[in-house]
Write an enzyme that holds these catalytic residues in place. Structure first.
Site, PDB file in Angstrom:
ATOM      1  N   HIS A  91      -2.671  -0.880  -3.309  1.00 36.71           N
ATOM      2  CA  HIS A  91      -3.808   0.004  -3.065  1.00 36.71           C
ATOM      3  C   HIS A  91      -3.645   1.289  -3.867  1.00 36.71           C
ATOM      4  O   HIS A  91      -2.805   2.138  -3.552  1.00 36.71           O
ATOM      5  CB  HIS A  91      -3.917   0.348  -1.578  1.00 36.71           C
ATOM      6  CG  HIS A  91      -4.227  -0.829  -0.715  1.00 36.71           C
ATOM      7  ND1 HIS A  91      -3.971  -0.852   0.627  1.00 36.71           N
ATOM      8  CD2 HIS A  91      -4.789  -2.038  -1.004  1.00 36.71           C
ATOM      9  CE1 HIS A  91      -4.361  -2.007   1.141  1.00 36.71           C
ATOM     10  NE2 HIS A  91      -4.852  -2.750   0.161  1.00 36.71           N
ATOM     11  N   MET A 100       0.028   1.101   5.323  1.00 34.48           N
ATOM     12  CA  MET A 100      -0.672   1.268   6.588  1.00 34.48           C
ATOM     13  C   MET A 100      -1.801   0.246   6.691  1.00 34.48           C
ATOM     14  O   MET A 100      -2.280  -0.292   5.696  1.00 34.48           O
ATOM     15  CB  MET A 100      -1.213   2.689   6.715  1.00 34.48           C
ATOM     16  CG  MET A 100      -2.232   3.093   5.669  1.00 34.48           C
ATOM     17  SD  MET A 100      -2.749   4.807   5.885  1.00 34.48           S
ATOM     18  CE  MET A 100      -3.839   5.026   4.471  1.00 34.48           C
ATOM     19  N   ASP A 102      -4.209  -5.003   5.915  1.00 37.74           N
ATOM     20  CA  ASP A 102      -4.703  -5.785   4.794  1.00 37.74           C
ATOM     21  C   ASP A 102      -3.703  -6.875   4.434  1.00 37.74           C
ATOM     22  O   ASP A 102      -2.508  -6.610   4.277  1.00 37.74           O
ATOM     23  CB  ASP A 102      -4.945  -4.865   3.583  1.00 37.74           C
ATOM     24  CG  ASP A 102      -5.674  -5.573   2.453  1.00 37.74           C
ATOM     25  OD1 ASP A 102      -6.346  -6.591   2.724  1.00 37.74           O
ATOM     26  OD2 ASP A 102      -5.587  -5.100   1.296  1.00 37.74           O
ATOM     27  N   SER A 114       0.841  -1.192   0.000  1.00 38.26           N
ATOM     28  CA  SER A 114       0.000   0.000   0.000  1.00 38.26           C
ATOM     29  C   SER A 114       0.879   1.245   0.000  1.00 38.26           C
ATOM     30  O   SER A 114       1.661   1.444  -0.925  1.00 38.26           O
ATOM     31  CB  SER A 114      -0.949  -0.027   1.210  1.00 38.26           C
ATOM     32  OG  SER A 114      -1.858   1.060   1.161  1.00 38.26           O
ATOM     33  N   THR A 115       0.809   2.075   1.044  1.00 38.80           N
ATOM     34  CA  THR A 115       1.577   3.317   1.083  1.00 38.80           C
ATOM     35  C   THR A 115       3.074   3.037   0.960  1.00 38.80           C
ATOM     36  O   THR A 115       3.623   2.249   1.719  1.00 38.80           O
ATOM     37  CB  THR A 115       1.312   4.066   2.401  1.00 38.80           C
ATOM     38  OG1 THR A 115      -0.091   4.150   2.621  1.00 38.80           O
ATOM     39  CG2 THR A 115       1.909   5.459   2.368  1.00 38.80           C
TER      40      THR A 115
END
Length: 350
Positions: free
Chosen positions: A192, A285, A288, A165-166
């Site tokens: 993401h 973050m 998931d 993600s991030t």
């Protein structure tokens, strides 16, 4: 509690005002200044010493990419890009991620948008997460040293799955560019990102990698040496059909706020028969991937799981959930993950 000081950089006075009003709504944030372009940003940085900078991509005199390059080389700070939904905007945003930007904010309807205020909680969250990001990791140059396959490699029936993600676009660039083009396994990737941006990410990585990288398509057959990135807004599953692995995409409800969801991808792998899997969870973050990996670990043969180490993560959330749950077989810094993937493909798991 010390507030997060933010410098807003945008050539639009309207957008500067909107972003200032949104961020100042949160008691943890204070907008300490604004700038009209990249050159103005670099001057204001020295005076205001912000904790986070929001940086528009397209600006006159000095655009966001040039300013970001200066920031990361001279005085690294957490930067959140502000991007339009155009194809050019998406491409520039993906490039900004590789230069060290922590994350990005979408302009929902172009450069001047009255509906920007509808996503205020999303913007606030991105800025707060950026304030805790590991920017030292972001500024370090990416390594692109290929990890060769061993001469005696023979094992077949493998699949690699990556969730991030991030900070993920930069992490993916590090890992995927280090893999050999003849990798004897396909790679399924959940990053993401919203619609439009995943296509730009796949196209950029495809130009840099020896393996092929593409945005996944519904009912597409997986082939070795190819990485398939889940399209923004779609869950991605891997299914077995007539002895072949096939991608299925759907627009069912988000899982814990995510679509695509790493949990959904990992969960689908738990249904595969006779396929050895390697599961990788990198920077991001939240948590998931943890639930899906637990399911995957329960199947016959399990999975070999790799979590990114805290020391190299931009945001140590998703890998932390894997490690704390006892689901990680290996914990590796970003620079070592590609080698761990190749080594895992040699593990004889029956």
């Amino acid at each position: 509690m010390k507030k997060v000081n933010v410098l807003i950089v945008d050539d639009s006075a309207f957008m500067r005002r909107i972003l200032t009003d949104i961020l100042n709504k949160d008691y943890r944030i204070e907008v300490v200044g604004t700038a009209r372009n990249g050159k103005d940003c670099l001057q204001k940085m020295e005076m205001l010493k912000p904790d986070v900078i929001t940086l528009d991509v397209e600006m006159p005199i000095m655009d966001g990419l040039e300013a970001l390059d200066h920031i990361m080389k001279k005085n690294p700070k957490p930067v959140v890009m502000v991007s339009s939904l155009t194809k050019e905007g998406a491409e520039s945003t993906v490039k900004a991620m590789s230069l060290g930007a922590v994350d990005f904010i979408q302009k929902p309807s172009g450069s001047i948008s009255l509906d920007m205020e509808n996503v205020d909680s999303h913007i606030i969250k991105k800025v707060l997460v950026a304030s805790d990001a590991n920017v030292v990791t972001c500024e370090q140059p990416l390594l692109h040293k290929k990890v060769p396959l061993p001469d005696d490699y023979q094992l077949k029936g493998n699949l690699v799955a990556i969730g991030t993600s991030t900070g993920g676009p930069r992490a993916l660039q590090q890992v995927l560019t280090s893999l050999p083009g003849d990798l004897p396994a396909p790679i399924a990737v959940v990053q993401h990102m919203p619609k439009g941006f995943t296509k730009s990410l796949a196209d950029r990585l495809d130009k840099l990698c020896s393996i092929q990288v593409k945005e996944a398509e519904h009912l597409e057959k997986l082939i070795n040496g190819t990485a398939y990135i889940a399209p923004g807004g779609y869950h991605m599953h891997v299914r077995q059909k007539q002895n072949e692995l096939v991608i299925e995409l759907d627009e069912s409800d988000p899982v814990h706020g995510h679509r695509p969801s790493v949990n959904r991808l990992f969960s689908s792998l738990s249904q595969l028969k006779g396929i050895s899997t390697t599961s990788v969870v990198m920077t991001g973050m939240g948590a998931d991937g943890a639930e899906g990996l637990f399911e995957l670990k329960q199947r016959a043969g399990g999975t070999h799981s790799i979590a990114e180490a805290e020391t190299s993560c931009v945001v140590y959330g998703m890998p932390k959930a894997i490690v704390k749950s006892g689901l990680a077989d290996e914990v590796r810094e970003l620079r070592d993950i590609s080698r761990s993937i190749i080594e895992s493909l040699q593990i004889k798991r029956g």
